[in-house]
Design a protein around this motif. Structure first.
Motif, PDB file in Angstrom:
ATOM      1  N   ASP A  27      -3.890   7.756  -3.578  1.00  0.00           N
ATOM      2  CA  ASP A  27      -2.782   6.847  -3.855  1.00  0.00           C
ATOM      3  C   ASP A  27      -3.104   5.924  -5.026  1.00  0.00           C
ATOM      4  OD1 ASP A  27      -0.968   7.639  -1.870  1.00  0.00           O
ATOM      5  OD2 ASP A  27      -2.099   6.542  -0.342  1.00  0.00           O
ATOM      6  N   ASN A  28      -4.378   5.842  -5.363  1.00  0.00           N
ATOM      7  CA  ASN A  28      -4.817   4.920  -6.396  1.00  0.00           C
ATOM      8  C   ASN A  28      -5.543   5.693  -7.491  1.00  0.00           C
ATOM      9  OD1 ASN A  28      -5.624   2.758  -7.921  1.00  0.00           O
ATOM     10  ND2 ASN A  28      -7.146   2.003  -6.454  1.00  0.00           N
ATOM     11  N   ARG A  71       4.258  12.549  -5.038  1.00  0.00           N
ATOM     12  CA  ARG A  71       3.974  11.131  -4.846  1.00  0.00           C
ATOM     13  C   ARG A  71       4.065  10.431  -6.188  1.00  0.00           C
ATOM     14  NH1 ARG A  71      -1.225   9.941  -1.581  1.00  0.00           N
ATOM     15  NH2 ARG A  71       0.239  10.393   0.094  1.00  0.00           N
ATOM     16  N   THR A  96       3.201   7.518  -8.590  1.00  0.00           N
ATOM     17  CA  THR A  96       2.208   6.478  -8.796  1.00  0.00           C
ATOM     18  C   THR A  96       2.360   5.940 -10.216  1.00  0.00           C
ATOM     19  OG1 THR A  96       0.595   8.104  -9.550  1.00  0.00           O
ATOM     20  CG2 THR A  96       0.536   7.513  -7.223  1.00  0.00           C
TER      21      THR A  96
END
Length: 351
Positions: free
Chosen positions: A22-23, A5, A7
């Protein structure tokens, strides 16, 4: 950060393991406890250890400085260098260990990004000055005992110049992350700060900075220490062989051999884990590792504030005698034997 992923990396920190989010900013080591990295018991154990290093390291190094200020007989060229070492160790203890004690107890870096940069810079500066002071001590012993420059006399002015040199070198080594060559961010369990070993961001060019530190601030001092103490041992063994009937020379040779081994081992315990870990990270980008073990090199380097003065100061009979006298425990008996031992060793010259 989940595997696979993409980011956006935050500016002030980097957690070098995969996290299920995700953060990544929501897990900032400046905002929340890092319980996702280790158990609370691990953080509290590290906090207790840092508290021990802070108390003991501060006490020993303050006592060293106080003794030098009180007793004029301690103001020799070698002891000026040991005083410089004590000041550097005190900086690491007061800034690094005390901060780490509070942050590990809180389980995150509670003081914020600016304090992280300040702590990283101050601890790196103190560590580099301490490291180079050990090399200067070895260099001074080589000059005084092996006499490679003949009748050259190492005076207090030379010692002061060497001390200034260590601080200049320390600033050269610790300053670049403040101006964009690498950066200071939370490391290990994110509760203490140091140079960024982890990212490959071209903006910071971390890899070249790591190699600079390894070569200039580990390999060069270590080579200096090994060469100088190696020459010292060779000189003393030749003197002991030539004066086989002299019990005092034989005793001096044995004592110096033991002390050299202890000094070299102390240096390696201080700095080999940190240097090895930094090189491993640089050469194994993306490889997973346990952040609990990643905190160990930083802990070993901060612990040098305790075992450096034990090796270099408390094993010095003159210093130990003055400390015991200052604490009201006597200690005047060792002075004469210390002076005799130092005179015996210092008279040894190359055959």
């Amino acid at each position: 950060m989940k595997h696979g992923r993409v980011t956006e990396l935050p500016e002030d920190f980097y957690i070098p393991i995969a996290l299920d989010t995700d953060n990544i900013t929501s897990l900032s080591p400046f905002l929340i406890p890092q319980d996702h990295l280790a158990s609370s018991g691990t953080f509290y154990a590290m906090s207790f250890f840092m508290f021990f290093i802070f108390i003991v390291g501060t006490a020993i190094n303050v006592l060293t400085i106080a003794c030098t200020a009180q007793y004029k007989k301690l103001r020799s060229h070698l002891n000026y260098i040991l005083l410089n070492l004590a000041v550097a160790n005190l900086l690491v203890s007061c800034v690094g260990s005390s901060t780490a004690c509070c942050t590990f107890a809180s389980r995150y870096f509670i003081f914020g990004p600016l304090a992280c940069k300040i702590e990283g810079f101050m601890v790196t500066l103190g560590g580099m000055v301490s490291l180079w002071s050990l090399a200067v001590v070895a260099f001074e012993r080589w000059l005084v005992i092996c006499k490679p420059l003949g009748n050259f006399v190492f005076k207090p002015d030379h010692a002061i110049a060497c001390c200034i040199f260590t601080w200049v070198i320390g600033l050269i080594a610790s300053g670049p992350p403040l101006v964009g060559w690498s950066r200071y961010i939370p490391e290990g369990l994110q509760c203490s700060c140091g140079p960024d070993w982890y990212t490959t961001n071209n903006k910071y060019n971390n890899e070249s900075y790591v190699m600079f530190l390894f070569c200039f601030c580990f390999a060069v001092p270590l080579s200096t220490i090994v060469f100088c103490y190696g020459q010292l041992l060779i000189t003393l063994k030749m003197a002991a062989k030539a004066q086989a009937e002299s019990a005092s020379t034989q005793k001096a040779e044995r004592e110096v051999t033991r002390m050299v081994v202890v000094m070299v081992m102390g240096f390696l315990v201080c700095w080999l884990p940190y240097a090895s870990f930094a090189l491993w990270v640089v050469n194994n980008r993306g490889q997973p590792f346990d952040l609990r073990f990643a905190s160990i090199p930083s802990v070993f380097s901060k612990a040098s504030a305790v075992y450096n003065p034990v090796i270099y100061v408390l094993l010095n009979k003159q210093f130990r005698s003055c400390m015991m006298k200052m604490l009201g425990m006597g200690g005047g008996d060792d002075e004469e034997s210390s002076t005799q031992s130092v005179t015996e060793v210092s008279k040894v010259g190359p055959a």
